[in-house]
Design an enzyme around this catalytic site. Structure first.
Site, PDB file in Angstrom:
ATOM      1  CG  ASP A   1      -1.827   1.153   1.308  1.00 51.30           C
ATOM      2  OD1 ASP A   1      -2.391   1.500   0.259  1.00 51.30           O
ATOM      3  OD2 ASP A   1      -1.980   1.724   2.395  1.00 51.30           O
TER       4      ASP A   1
ATOM      5  CG  ASP B   1      -0.812   1.574   7.414  1.00 47.31           C
ATOM      6  OD1 ASP B   1      -1.515   1.527   6.388  1.00 47.31           O
ATOM      7  OD2 ASP B   1      -0.415   2.626   7.935  1.00 47.31           O
TER       8      ASP B   1
END
Length: 820
Positions: free
Chosen positions: A509, A708
C-alpha cells in the site's frame, strides 16, 4: 571475631520494612495495605500481595538463607537477591555476596518456583497440538509440557534443572562401570583383582542406579508404545532395556542362555556398561537440548525484562512507586531519565528522546513531545516527562509481542510434515532392521554368533534414534522467531516464515507503508493581489469546519506559516469536489477543478502549475475568493526516508514490487517512478486489492501483501503472507502472518533475510539428520564387518546418536547471530 563474620556484618543495620510476599521495600507511612498476624503488623505494596499473605501467612513469614541455612524474617530482611525468577533472603551482606558470586553452588535445595496462575494451559514445544490444563508428559514425543503463556518469574525449565541434577549423579556411576568393563581391553585386569562375582555385581548395582535415575526414559518409551506413537524413546527403551535385562539374566541365570554365548572361561557376557553409558549419553543429550531451548527463550525473557517492575504514579496526594499490576488506564505516571517506560501511553507534559531499539530494532532515539505516544519497555534517555497510561496489563504492546513470539515458537512449519511422515515409518522400519540384523548375525556370523547378533541389534536401535530428525525444524523455528523479535519482526507462526522465504511478489500500500501516512502542506501559490499568509488564513478558516483527511494538514501548515486564526460561516461540503463558506464576509471555495467549473471560476492560468504538482505526487487544490481565482495549495504524504533503500534491497532479494493504492493514477505513478516500483495499480478499493492478490496467485505466483489500514485487511488475509506495519490498525495486525513493530519497509527486508536464513538452516538440519540415519543404520548392522572387521558397539552408537542431535542444535543456534 570468627572467619564467618566481618566488621561490616557487625555494624547496626538500617531497619528495612519489606512486603513479605514480593520483597519490595514499603514506606509504612505511605498508606499502603497492612495485615495483622500473631500480633504483628505486616506492610504490603499492593492489595494483591496482602491477599496472598492472608491466604498463607506461614508461607511468607520466613525464609531460609541458602548460604548458611539461618532462618530470616522476610518482612525485615536487610539483604535480598533475585536469581532465576526466585527471591532469596540472607542474614548478612557476606552471605548475599557469596550467593551472588556463585548462586548455583547454593541451590541444591532450591525452593520450588511459584505456582503458575490459575487457568494456565500446558503444551508440548515439539507437538503444539497437545494442550491440557495440567503439567505432564507429551503423549507423542514424551517431552515435559510447558506453560503456553511465559512468565518472568517462572525461572529455568524445571525439567532442565531436574535432568542436570540427575546427570551429575549418574555420570560418575556410568564412568565407573565403563572403566571396570573396559579395563580388561587395555590390560587392567579389574575382574581378576576383584574376583569375577564382585566385578559383575558392582557393575550391576551401579548400572541399576543409572537405570533408576533415568527411569523417566523408560516411562516415555512405554507411553509411546501404549499410545501407538513410536518415537525416539521407543528405540532407546528397546535398546537399553534389552541390554539391561539380558545382562541380569546373564548374571542371575546364565544357564538359560545358549552355550555358544559363553566365552573361553565359560562366562556369559553382560552389557551393564552399555546400558549405563547409553542412558547417560541420552541424558546428556537431553540436558544439552533443554539448555539450547533455554537459550532460545532468551528473546522472550529479554523482552519481558524490558518492562520495569514498578511505575511512579502521580496523584493529588503526591508520587508513589506501585507495581505494574496496580496501574489502570488513565493513571498519570512520571518517567525519569534512564528509566524504562512502564506501559503504553501518551506524553502529557515534558519532552525527551526515547530509545525504542529493543522493540523496533532501530538504533536512533526518537524525540517525544506532548501528545506523542510512548511504548512500554522502551528506554527514556534524557528528559523527564509525565505520561497518561492508555494500555495496561496483558494488552500492552510489549505483552502482545511476548505472546506472539511464544506462540510462533510453538508453531510448526509445513516442512516439518516431511520429517513427521518419515519418522512415522522410520521407527517401525528400524525395529525391523534390528531384527533382520539379529537374524543375519545369528545365522551367518562368526562365533559367538548370538553375542554378535545381540550387539548389532542393540546398536541399530540406538544409532537410529530419530531425535535429530525431530529437532531439525522446531529448534530453527524457536531460534528464528526469537531473533526476529529482537529485530522488530514478529512472526505469527512458522508457516508464515516458510512461505515468505518463497514469495515472488510483494504488494505494498502507499499511505503509511511507503509514505509517512501523514499529509503535510508543501506548496502555496497565490495569484493576483492576495498574499501567501492571507491565502492560508482563508483556507485554514474554511478547513476548520471540514472532516476531510487533508483538512488537518492544511490547518497545521497554515498555522506553522503564520496564518491568523479566523472562523467560517455558511460552511458546505460538496462531495467529491471540495468545500465552500464565508470568511470575514468573503465567499471562499477550496477544491478541485470540477468545483471551480461549477462555481464558474476560471482557473486556466493555474492549470499547468496544478498539473506539475500532481505529477510530483502532490494533491493540488484550487482556491477562489468572491468568484475569482486566488491561488493553489498542495499537500503531500511524504515518502519515508527509509523507503528507497528498502525497495532496492527488496529487489536485490528477488522480489517484484507492486503498489496498490486508492490514490489517483497521477499521484501514484509519481511516487512509483521516484522509487523504481515495478507495477502500479491506482484508484483501487479494498475489494480490488483482494482481487489483485487473487489474480497474481492464480498466475502461479506466491504473493505477500504489506499494509497498515483497515482497508488492507482483506488483501492481507487473501495473500500467501500478510505483513502488517506495526503502526497500523489492529485489524490489519490480526490479519497478518508477520508484523513489523516499526512501520517501514526495512522491516520487510529483515523479515525476508530471516525467512531465507531459517529455511536454509532447516534444510541443513534435515540433511544432517537424514544422512546420519541413512548411513548409521547399515554401519551399526555390521555392513563394514566383512571388509574391515568393524562392528559398532552400542556405546559408540549412543555417542554418535548424541552427536547428531548436538550438530542440529548447534546449527540452529547459529541463527541467533544472523545478520538482518
Amino acid at each position: 571475631m570468627t572467619d564467618a563474620t566481618s566488621e561490616n556484618d557487625l555494624q547496626p543495620q538500617t531497619e528495612v520494612i519489606r512486603d513479605p510476599v514480593c520483597g519490595m521495600t514499603v514506606d509504612p507511612d505511605a498508606g499502603k495495605p497492612t495485615a495483622e498476624h500473631d500480633g504483628r503488623t505486616y506492610h504490603f505494596c499492593c492489595d494483591g500481595c496482602r491477599k496472598k499473605f492472608e491466604a498463607d501467612p506461614e508461607g511468607y513469614r520466613t525464609a531460609e538463607d541458602p548460604v548458611c541455612g539461618m532462618t530470616v524474617d522476610r518482612a525485615s530482611a536487610a539483604h535480598m537477591a533475585k536469581h532465576a525468577g526466585a527471591r532469596f533472603y540472607f542474614c548478612s551482606d557476606r552471605c548475599r555476596s557469596r550467593f551472588e558470586a556463585e548462586p548455583e553452588a547454593f541451590l541444591g535445595d532450591r525452593p520450588a518456583p511459584e505456582p503458575m496462575p490459575e487457568g494456565t494451559m500446558y503444551t508440548c514445544p515439539m507437538d503444539p497440538e497437545i494442550v491440557q490444563d495440567h503439567p505432564g508428559d507429551c503423549p507423542i514425543c514424551g517431552m515435559a509440557l510447558e506453560p503456553m503463556n511465559p512468565t518472568l518469574d517462572s525461572g529455568p525449565h524445571p525439567e532442565y534443572v531436574d535432568f542436570k541434577r540427575r546427570l551429575w549423579i549418574t555420570a560418575p556411576m556410568a564412568a565407573v562401570v565403563f572403566v571396570l568393563e573396559m579395563g580388561s581391553h587395555v590390560g587392567i585386569p579389574f575382574d581378576r583383582w576383584m574376583g569375577h562375582t564382585a566385578f559383575v555385581w558392582v557393575q550391576f548395582l551401579l548400572a541399576t542406579g543409572v537405570v533408576w535415575f533415568t527411569r523417566m526414559f523408560f516411562k516415555r518409551a512405554w507411553n509411546s508404545i501404549r499410545n501407538r506413537s513410536p518415537n525416539m524413546w521407543t528405540l532407546i527403551g528397546l535398546g537399553t532395556g534389552a541390554a539391561y535385562l539380558f545382562s541380569i539374566v546373564s548374571l542371575l541365570a546364565p544357564d538359560v542362555l545358549p552355550a555358544q554365548m559363553a566365552d573361553g572361561m565359560g562366562m556369559t557376557p553382560v552389557y551393564f556398561e552399555a546400558t549405563a553409558v547409553i542412558l547417560v549419553l541420552v541424558l546428556l543429550g537431553q540436558v544439552m537440548e533443554l539448555a539450547a531451548r533455554e537459550r532460545t527463550g532468551d528473546a522472550i525473557r529479554a523482552l519481558m525484562d524490558l518492562a520495569p517492575k514498578t511505575a511512579r504514579r502521580v496523584s493529588g496526594e503526591g508520587e508513589e512507586d506501585v507495581p505494574l499490576d496496580a496501574l489502570h488506564a488513565g493513571d498519570i505516571l512520571r518517567v525519569r531519565p534512564g528509566e524504562s517506560v512502564p506501559v503504553d501511553g501518551v506524553v502529557t507534559r515534558g519532552r525527551s528522546s526515547i530509545d525504542e531499539s529493543m522493540i523496533t530494532g532501530e538504533p536512533v532515539p526518537v524525540e517525544k513531545v506532548e501528545g506523542a505516544t510512548v511504548t512500554g519497555g522502551t528506554l527514556n534517555k534524557t528528559g523527564s516527562f509525565l505520561m497518561e497510561a492508555r494500555t495496561v496489563g496483558d494488552d500492552t504492546t510489549l505483552n502482545r509481542i511476548v505472546q506472539m513470539v511464544a506462540q510462533a515458537q510453538r508453531s510448526r512449519a509445513p516442512i516439518q510434515a516431511v520429517a513427521d511422515r518419515v519418522a512415522g515409518y522410520f521407527v517401525p522400519a528400524v525395529v525391523a532392521c534390528a531384527l533382520l540384523a539379529f537374524v543375519a548375525w545369528w545365522v551367518f556370523g562368526p562365533a559367538p554368533a548370538l553375542t554378535y547378533a545381540f550387539v548389532a541389534a542393540v546398536s541399530v536401535l540406538i544409532i537410529a534414534c530419530p531425535c535429530a530428525l525431530g529437532l531439525a525444524t522446531p529448534m530453527s523455528i524457536m531460534v528464528a522467531t526469537g531473533r526476529g523479535a529482537n529485530a522488530g519482526v514478529l512472526i505469527r507462526d512458522a508457516e508464515a516464515l516458510e512461505r515468505f522465504a518463497g514469495v515472488d511478489v510483494l504488494i505494498v500500500d502507499k499511505t503509511g507503508t511507503l509514505t509517512e501516512g501523514k499529509p503535510t502542506l508543501t506548496d502555496v501559490v497565490p495569484q493576483g493581489d492576495i498574499h501567501e499568509v492571507e491565502l492560508l488564513t482563508l483556507v485554514a478558516a474554511l478547513e476548520r469546519g471540514s472532516e476531510h483527511p487533508l483538512a488537518e494538514a492544511l490547518v497545521a501548515g497554515a498555522e506553522e506559516r503564520g496564518a491568523s486564526r479566523q472562523d467560517s460561516t455558511d460552511f458546505e461540503s460538496v462531495t467529491g469536489k471540495g468545500v465552500t463558506g464565508t470568511v470575514d464576509g468573503r465567499r471562499v471555495a477550496l477544491g478541485n477543478e470540477a468545483l471551480m467549473r461549477e462555481l464558474s471560476v476560471g482557473v486556466e492560468a493555474l492549470a499547468d502549475r496544478a498539473a506539475t504538482l500532481q505529477a510530483e505526487g502532490k494533491t493540488a487544490m484550487f482556491v477562489a475568493v468572491d468568484g475569482q481565482p486566488a491561488g493553489l495549495v498542495a499537500v503531500a504524504d511524504r515518502v519515508k526516508q527509509t523507503t528507497p533503500d528498502a525497495i532496492r534491497a527488496l529487489h536485490g532479494l528477488g522480489l517484484r514490487i507492486v503498489m496498490a493504492t486508492g490514490d489517483a493514477q497521477v499521484t501514484a505513478q509519481a511516487v512509483a517512478s521516484e522509487m523504481n516500483i515495478d507495477e502500479v495499480h491506482a484508484g483501487v478499493s479494498p475489494e480490488d486489492k483482494g482481487a489483485l492478490v487473487k489474480r497474481l496467485r492464480d498466475e502461479g505466483l506466491s504473493v505477500a501483501m504489506a499494509g497498515d489500514g483497515v482497508n488492507d485487511a482483506p488483501a492481507l488475509a487473501e495473500a500467501d503472507v500478510g505483513i502488517a506495519m506495526g503502526t497500523g490498525a489492529d485489524v490489519a495486525v490480526e490479519s497478518a502472518g508477520i508484523t513489523l513493530v516499526k512501520g517501514d519497509l526495512n522491516g520487510i527486508v529483515r523479515a525476508r533475510k530471516l525467512a531465507e536464513a531459517t529455511m536454509r538452516n532447516i534444510r541443513q538440519n534435515l540433511f544432517f539428520a537424514f544422512v546420519y540415519n541413512t548411513a548409521g543404520v547399515p554401519v551399526a548392522a555390521g555392513i563394514l564387518y566383512p571388509v574391515f572387521g568393524l562392528l559398532l558397539s552400542p556405546m559408540v552408537a549412543a555417542a554418535a546418536m548424541s552427536l547428531s542431535s548436538v550438530s542440529v542444535i548447534g546449527n540452529a543456534l547459529r541463527l541467533r547471530a544472523s545478520k538482518l
